[in-house]
Write an enzyme that holds these catalytic residues in place. Structure first.
Site, short mmCIF file in Angstrom:
data_model
loop_
_atom_site.label_atom_id
_atom_site.label_comp_id
_atom_site.label_asym_id
_atom_site.label_seq_id
_atom_site.Cartn_x
_atom_site.Cartn_y
_atom_site.Cartn_z
N LYS A 176 -13.06 -0.41 6.31
CA LYS A 176 -13.64 -1.32 5.31
C LYS A 176 -14.66 -2.26 5.95
O LYS A 176 -15.75 -2.44 5.44
CB LYS A 176 -12.55 -2.17 4.65
N ASP B 119 -0.42 -4.71 9.94
CA ASP B 119 -1.41 -3.76 9.45
C ASP B 119 -2.65 -4.58 9.11
O ASP B 119 -2.63 -5.37 8.17
CB ASP B 119 -0.86 -3.03 8.22
N TRP C 270 0.87 -1.18 0.00
CA TRP C 270 0.00 0.00 0.00
C TRP C 270 0.90 1.22 0.00
O TRP C 270 1.80 1.32 0.83
CB TRP C 270 -0.87 -0.05 1.26
#
Ligand SMILES: Cc1ncc(COP(=O)(O)O)c(C=O)c1O
Length: 505
Positions: free
Chosen positions: A333, A297, A239
């Site tokens: 999300k 993460d 990312w």
């Protein structure tokens, strides 16, 4: 009794106001402050002399403007950084003055736009009726619409009608019940670390905030103080914000000792390719042997497989091996709470005493970053996770999203195979999570955007949720066209098998 005319009142008020202003200016400069250069601000050029901040000092009164005398009592300030009132005013007068028509911001460089948001902007500006946005990382329904989770709607109503709630500041480290329940879902109900009181949480502004606070802490306190030399490894690709977050915390890369590894807990972004459980075990073994620091993460728990426990397997395995770690959790999300900025930094320490000291420093970092976190999103998550019925409803909602993604994967692969599109497309169903790394090269991506009005990242990453039963044929046919017209990247399957590790640049 005679009354003053309105004009007289206005005139008198103006005289008093301007008198007060003069007095205030004088008293600001003559007030018992030390003036010192702010060492955190740039010291070069025009800004150098302007970078002055004041600090109150007990030993100075208006009768005793002996500022340097007072500085000796203020032991952290050197004489060099303390200025007398006279010096301050002189230095301000000596400023090279800006030309009348120049802005004070004239030296500011234009920053490049953030690619994924630029893509959405381009998509919004596109007038083509069948355009498709496969860029931004957010869930969409089969109608291509954002989805407010039904459980979130329900909890929002509960919150609105709860008269016990108010808008007072939260504690610096955040809402207690949010922090503990967040850590619990990632580490598991029966986590030995939780039982042993060596798990703590810091409510953060999204997963990004959790990464940022964790990075800031590691720079200040891990492997020495202010240790910008400790290398940070991220996967390649990763990312894109991972690099930026660690760079902005001041890390450079130099040598491998006690390096920090950023590990995607599940649904690796952008490849959708996770290590197997066997590979995670090997990674954990190497990390323990080499004394490397694991910074997980976890931005997609539940989104990858539809099962919260399965998606937290790697984190829980590391904890079961006694590894100390950070885990940045995002609820953007899996709760669809993108703009509420809800995240948590779970800290697993060796024991309660270590945890206590870490949290005390986290509190200092948060205080100077956002001071106190916002409450709405954290309340929604906390209420949901702490009620068995709402928790189970949420798990159903997450599964609805994960299942739709899995359906779109299967359909896209089947359609490409039916079209006879050159190459193998198994990776579309082998990958998990929100994204698929299609393997389209930059020429093919350009073709998709320019010729077909299908917006995807330059890396070939697509958001599977951008696919719907209405647009999937168009997307598959467009990929087929792009692949047959612009040659496909040769080495893509090598890249997809497992990403490699690079020191962040
Ligand atoms: C891997 C990864 N980490 C962290 C985040 C940040 O999430 P948030 O929006 O909660 O800051 C994202 C979001 O896209 C992500 O993909």
């Amino acid at each position: 009794m005679s009354t003053a005319s309105p004009l007289t009142i206005i005139t008198i008020s103006l005289i008093i106001a301007s008198g007060l202003r003069v007095l205030m200016n004088v008293s600001i400069l003559a007030s018992p402050y030390l003036w010192r250069r702010n060492s955190s601000l740039p010291q070069s050029g025009r800004s150098r002399k302007l970078s002055l901040i004041s600090r109150p000092c007990d030993g100075v009164s208006s009768q005793n403007p002996g500022l340097l005398h007072c500085a000796s009592a203020w032991n952290q300030v050197t004489d060099d950084s303390v200025f007398s009132l006279e010096e301050v005013t002189t230095s301000l007068l000596l400023q090279p003055s800006l030309k009348e028509d120049m802005s004070v911001f004239c030296d500011v460089q234009q920053a490049a736009p953030v690619a994924v948001f630029k893509l959405t902007q381009d998509f919004n500006n596109d007038q083509f009726p069948n355009k498709v946005n496969l860029g931004v990382g957010a869930y969409r329904t089969d109608e291509g619409k954002p989805w407010v989770l039904p459980v979130v709607k329900k909890v929002e109503k509960l919150i609105v009608h709860d008269d016990r709630l108010n808008h007072e500041y939260l504690p610096i480290l955040g809402l207690t019940e949010f922090r503990s329940s967040s850590s619990k879902i990632v580490l598991g109900d029966g986590s030995p670390a939780i039982r042993e009181d060596r798990v703590g949480g810091v409510q953060c502004l999204g997963g990004t905030g959790a990464l940022k606070i964790g990075a800031e802490f590691l720079r200040r306190f891990y492997n020495g103080n202010n240790n910008t030399k400790t290398p940070v490894y991220v996967s390649a690709p990763t990312w894109e914000n991972h690099n930026a977050v660690f760079n902005s915390a001041g890390f450079e890369d130099i040598c491998p000792e006690r390096s920090i590894f950023v590990l995607h807990a599940c649904a690796h972004n952008p490849t959708g390719t996770d290590p197997t459980q066997e590979q995670w075990k090997q990674i954990a073994e190497v990390m323990m042997r080499r004394k490397l620091f694991a910074f997980f993460d976890s931005a997609y728990q539940g989104f990858a497989s539809g099962n919260l426990d399965k998606d937290a397997w790697a984190v829980r395995y590391f904890v079961s091996m006694g590894i100390e770690m950070f885990c940045a959790q995002s609820f953007s999300k899996n709760f669809g709470l993108y703009n509420e900025r809800v995240g948590n930094l779970t800290i697993v320490a060796r024991d309660a005493d270590n945890l206590k000291r870490v949290l005390s420093q986290m509190e200092k970092i948060v205080r100077t970053t956002w001071s106190n976190p916002p409450s709405q999103g954290a309340r929604i998550v906390a209420v949901t996770l702490n009620s068995p019925e709402l928790f189970s409803e949420w798990k159903d909602n997450v599964k609805t999203m994960a299942d739709r993604v899995l359906r779109m994967r299967a359909q896209l692969k089947a359609k490409l195979q039916a079209l006879g599109t050159p190459g193998t497309w198994d990776h579309i169903t082998d990958q998990i999570g929100m994204f698929s790394f299609t393997g389209l090269n930059s020429k093919q991506v350009e073709y998709m955007v320019k010729e077909k009005h299908i917006y995807l990242m330059a890396s070939g990453r697509i958001n599977m949720c951008g696919l719907t039963s209405k647009n999937i044929d168009y997307v598959a046919e467009s990929i087929h066209e792009a692949v047959t017209k612009a040659k496909r990247a040769e080495c893509i399957h090598g890249v997809l098998r497992i990403y490699k590790w690079v020191k962040k640049s």
